[in-house]
Design a protein around this motif. Sequence first.
Motif, PDB file in Angstrom:
ATOM      1  N   UNK A  73       7.192  -8.692  11.946  1.00 54.03           N
ATOM      2  CA  UNK A  73       7.414 -10.118  11.711  1.00 54.03           C
ATOM      3  C   UNK A  73       6.533 -10.658  10.589  1.00 54.03           C
ATOM      4  N   UNK A  74       5.736  -9.753   9.985  1.00 52.38           N
ATOM      5  CA  UNK A  74       4.905 -10.168   8.861  1.00 52.38           C
ATOM      6  C   UNK A  74       3.512 -10.643   9.234  1.00 52.38           C
ATOM      7  N   UNK A  75       3.158 -10.611  10.522  1.00 49.80           N
ATOM      8  CA  UNK A  75       1.828 -11.057  10.946  1.00 49.80           C
ATOM      9  C   UNK A  75       0.791 -10.007  10.577  1.00 49.80           C
ATOM     10  N   UNK A  76      -0.278 -10.445   9.907  1.00 51.81           N
ATOM     11  CA  UNK A  76      -1.322  -9.515   9.480  1.00 51.81           C
ATOM     12  C   UNK A  76      -2.092  -8.972  10.682  1.00 51.81           C
ATOM     13  N   UNK A  77      -2.239  -7.645  10.711  1.00 47.97           N
ATOM     14  CA  UNK A  77      -2.986  -6.971  11.767  1.00 47.97           C
ATOM     15  C   UNK A  77      -4.308  -6.420  11.269  1.00 47.97           C
ATOM     16  N   UNK A  78      -4.345  -6.061   9.996  1.00 44.74           N
ATOM     17  CA  UNK A  78      -5.532  -5.422   9.434  1.00 44.74           C
ATOM     18  C   UNK A  78      -5.487  -5.527   7.923  1.00 44.74           C
ATOM     19  N   UNK A  79      -6.665  -5.554   7.297  1.00 47.31           N
ATOM     20  CA  UNK A  79      -6.734  -5.633   5.839  1.00 47.31           C
ATOM     21  C   UNK A  79      -7.877  -4.760   5.330  1.00 47.31           C
ATOM     22  N   UNK A  80      -7.544  -3.930   4.323  1.00 48.33           N
ATOM     23  CA  UNK A  80      -8.559  -3.130   3.635  1.00 48.33           C
ATOM     24  C   UNK A  80      -8.744  -3.682   2.218  1.00 48.33           C
ATOM     25  N   UNK A  81      -9.971  -3.901   1.815  1.00 47.42           N
ATOM     26  CA  UNK A  81     -10.256  -4.411   0.461  1.00 47.42           C
ATOM     27  C   UNK A  81     -11.143  -3.456  -0.329  1.00 47.42           C
ATOM     28  N   UNK A  82     -11.565  -2.362   0.290  1.00 46.56           N
ATOM     29  CA  UNK A  82     -12.421  -1.389  -0.384  1.00 46.56           C
ATOM     30  C   UNK A  82     -12.107   0.004   0.143  1.00 46.56           C
ATOM     31  N   UNK A  83     -12.500   1.039  -0.625  1.00 47.07           N
ATOM     32  CA  UNK A  83     -12.279   2.411  -0.174  1.00 47.07           C
ATOM     33  C   UNK A  83     -13.433   2.876   0.708  1.00 47.07           C
ATOM     34  N   UNK A  84     -13.419   4.133   1.098  1.00 49.12           N
ATOM     35  CA  UNK A  84     -14.428   4.665   2.018  1.00 49.12           C
ATOM     36  C   UNK A  84     -15.837   4.624   1.436  1.00 49.12           C
ATOM     37  N   UNK A  85     -15.942   4.570   0.103  1.00 46.68           N
ATOM     38  CA  UNK A  85     -17.248   4.488  -0.557  1.00 46.68           C
ATOM     39  C   UNK A  85     -17.682   3.054  -0.808  1.00 46.68           C
ATOM     40  N   UNK A  86     -16.904   2.112  -0.305  1.00 46.70           N
ATOM     41  CA  UNK A  86     -17.252   0.703  -0.464  1.00 46.70           C
ATOM     42  C   UNK A  86     -16.859   0.109  -1.809  1.00 46.70           C
ATOM     43  N   UNK A  87     -16.106   0.852  -2.608  1.00 46.17           N
ATOM     44  CA  UNK A  87     -15.695   0.345  -3.916  1.00 46.17           C
ATOM     45  C   UNK A  87     -14.434  -0.497  -3.781  1.00 46.17           C
ATOM     46  N   UNK A  88     -14.389  -1.643  -4.478  1.00 46.52           N
ATOM     47  CA  UNK A  88     -13.192  -2.493  -4.406  1.00 46.52           C
ATOM     48  C   UNK A  88     -11.971  -1.780  -4.982  1.00 46.52           C
ATOM     49  N   UNK A  89     -10.806  -2.209  -4.568  1.00 47.68           N
ATOM     50  CA  UNK A  89      -9.567  -1.604  -5.041  1.00 47.68           C
ATOM     51  C   UNK A  89      -9.192  -2.199  -6.388  1.00 47.68           C
ATOM     52  N   UNK A  90      -9.977  -1.843  -7.398  1.00 48.56           N
ATOM     53  CA  UNK A  90      -9.872  -2.423  -8.728  1.00 48.56           C
ATOM     54  C   UNK A  90      -8.549  -2.085  -9.384  1.00 48.56           C
ATOM     55  N   UNK A  91      -7.962  -3.079 -10.041  1.00 47.21           N
ATOM     56  CA  UNK A  91      -6.691  -2.878 -10.721  1.00 47.21           C
ATOM     57  C   UNK A  91      -5.491  -3.141  -9.848  1.00 47.21           C
ATOM     58  N   UNK A  92      -5.700  -3.286  -8.542  1.00 48.23           N
ATOM     59  CA  UNK A  92      -4.600  -3.595  -7.643  1.00 48.23           C
ATOM     60  C   UNK A  92      -3.917  -2.374  -7.068  1.00 48.23           C
ATOM     61  N   UNK A  93      -3.429  -2.513  -5.837  1.00 46.21           N
ATOM     62  CA  UNK A  93      -2.693  -1.436  -5.165  1.00 46.21           C
ATOM     63  C   UNK A  93      -1.211  -1.606  -5.497  1.00 46.21           C
ATOM     64  N   UNK A  94      -0.587  -0.531  -5.979  1.00 45.39           N
ATOM     65  CA  UNK A  94       0.787  -0.642  -6.463  1.00 45.39           C
ATOM     66  C   UNK A  94       1.829  -0.206  -5.451  1.00 45.39           C
ATOM     67  N   UNK A  95       1.639   0.947  -4.828  1.00 43.15           N
ATOM     68  CA  UNK A  95       2.673   1.473  -3.934  1.00 43.15           C
ATOM     69  C   UNK A  95       2.031   2.305  -2.829  1.00 43.15           C
ATOM     70  N   UNK A  96       2.789   2.505  -1.741  1.00 45.76           N
ATOM     71  CA  UNK A  96       2.298   3.220  -0.564  1.00 45.76           C
ATOM     72  C   UNK A  96       3.412   4.096  -0.012  1.00 45.76           C
ATOM     73  N   UNK A  97       3.046   5.291   0.481  1.00 49.85           N
ATOM     74  CA  UNK A  97       4.004   6.135   1.182  1.00 49.85           C
ATOM     75  C   UNK A  97       3.342   6.668   2.449  1.00 49.85           C
ATOM     76  N   UNK A  98       4.100   6.751   3.532  1.00 51.12           N
ATOM     77  CA  UNK A  98       3.603   7.240   4.822  1.00 51.12           C
ATOM     78  C   UNK A  98       4.103   8.663   5.027  1.00 51.12           C
ATOM     79  N   UNK A  99       3.224   9.545   5.503  1.00 53.66           N
ATOM     80  CA  UNK A  99       3.571  10.942   5.746  1.00 53.66           C
ATOM     81  C   UNK A  99       4.116  11.115   7.170  1.00 53.66           C
ATOM     82  N   UNK A 100       4.666  12.293   7.456  1.00 55.03           N
ATOM     83  CA  UNK A 100       5.283  12.531   8.762  1.00 55.03           C
ATOM     84  C   UNK A 100       4.276  12.525   9.901  1.00 55.03           C
ATOM     85  N   UNK A 101       2.986  12.776   9.600  1.00 59.39           N
ATOM     86  CA  UNK A 101       1.957  12.743  10.641  1.00 59.39           C
ATOM     87  C   UNK A 101       1.262  11.390  10.715  1.00 59.39           C
TER      88      UNK A 101
END
Length: 303
Positions: A100-128
Amino acid sequence: MNVRLCITVLFGLLASISVSAQETVVASNVLGPEGPLVVDGKLYFVAWESNQLVRMDDGKQTVINGDSKCSQNGLALTKRNTFLLACDSEPGAIIETDLQGKELRRWTADADGKPMAGGVNDIVVTSNDGAYATLTGPGGDQPPVVGKVLYLAPGAKQWRVVADFLNHANGIAVSPDQQTLYVAETFGNTVKKFKINEDGSLGDRANFVFLNLLVDDAVKSMALGPDSMKVDHAGNLYVAQWKGGKVLKISPNGQLLHVFKVTAGDGTTNVAFDEGEKNIYVTVVNDTRDKKYPGSVVRLPND
């Protein structure tokens, strides 16, 4: 006009009518159309200029997420029946929402604490139920080659960098056997491929295809390279060509199988399949020179 010329013109008109008749506009007046996805028979897509996640309900557009800090771009469905939404704002983010579009979680940095500079463009989910995402990197006429691929392992809490130094990392897709990751490198005019290791890390980086070797285009632009893409059940890659006004169907061994010409505009951005892959939905900008990026979603038979 002689008879032969009349017949030639007539056949040309009939051909153009036939092509147009196969292309059906299912959503119009979309500012920055991207991220099409069909879930349970319903079409979803995003609009990066109006910051919206949209669901089609009986031919009407229903905005289910309107985050002004996101610039919604890629969209993927998890095994948990939630969405992962790519935010192409600067800095970028990845949002998980319910259907329904309700936000459940938000990530703004990677595992090293670096911001997602340049913007996130696309995402794909694997079978696992892992996931990969692309960090585009800064834009401009001569952007630095700093694009990245992020990976979220199944059950993990943070995204980690698994590939870097990509020339405007864009669309991303996984082969049906889960052995290969494809990444569109827009300003490199190429689709890269990586071997997916058991832990989700990537290896054996190679050029899969160069678009300029598959099709000839009158337009000359760094941004003519691949945009977003999807893989069908047979492993064929459907690549949207920004500024090219087309979608290229490419076999797993890199051969061009079909060109879907889109008449609604020159800014094809992404592709989705309906149930059974009988049709494709293509998000397309009317005119890439218009910086408001008005466009539409069209449906084409999957020949």
